[in-house]
Design a protein around this motif. Sequence first.
Motif: not given
Length: 306
Positions: A289-306
């Motif tokens: 489950g840690e991989g999915r959590q990291i992926l969600n954080e990555v998606k959120r951070d990149l979306a916020g930076a866009a």
Amino acid sequence: MAQTGLPASIDETAELLDRQNYVASRPLATVLFLALKMGRPLFLEGEAGVGKTEIAKVLAAALDRPLIRLQCYEGLDVSSALYEWNYAAQMIEIRLREAAGDTSRDAARSDIFSDRFLIRRPILQALEGELGRAPVLLIDELDRTDEAFEAFLLEVLSDNQVTIPEFGTVRAAEPPIVVITTNRTREIHDALKRRCLYHWVDYPQADQELEIVRRKAPRANADLAAELVAFVQRLRGLDLFKAPGVAETIDWANALTELNAVALDPAHVSDTLGVLLKYQDDIARMERGEGRQILNEVKRDLAGAA
């Protein structure tokens, strides 16, 4: 003796690396320039997969010099690194002389210990390099050897010459450009380090790693590249058995491109973890489950930076 064709400044050194698609930090370009200018070996330390070996390869290509690689391993000895005699050919020569009735021991000894029976290993090859075009000698993963080999290497680096008892002294007309790498599985003796210029090759920052992926995996989708680099950067902040190196990042980008991925998703991450991570405990940790959590954080951070 000054070597020709070398960069004249730090900026020229950085440009030289850049032309070979090696993304180098300013400190690395500086220590490389100084090593070339001062004729000193360059001692590179860092985790596996951060690009230490690649520096020597890029340097040889950029300067149009031969690359001679000594891959170190446990039990490496002088005969494997420097020279050995072709004993089988020597024995045949002795038998032929005996059959021809040649009984002169001095003549036989002089002949069988001549140049044509000498097998040159990497260090001897490097010392016999062409004047004006000295090779790049890569001594890779020195930490895999023992202290006895370090002591031998210390003598070679100090004098740029070796003595072969049956043959004589071989002295470099022009010292080779020496790059030594270690993954720091053990400490290298200070006496050897003192004869080198030292640089710790760290994992690149996110923007540097993204540029590396763009150059080394040019077919990767831009969004995919940004997401996978952010994912890898987060992985390195975890207490993993072995964090992924830059080489693994590039491999992952190429693998995902082959799967026609244009962005990271949980299935792609799960299916390709073996490209990125090399230990089952680390892979199992991501799959829990840690991989999915990291992926969600990555998606959120990149979306916020866009």
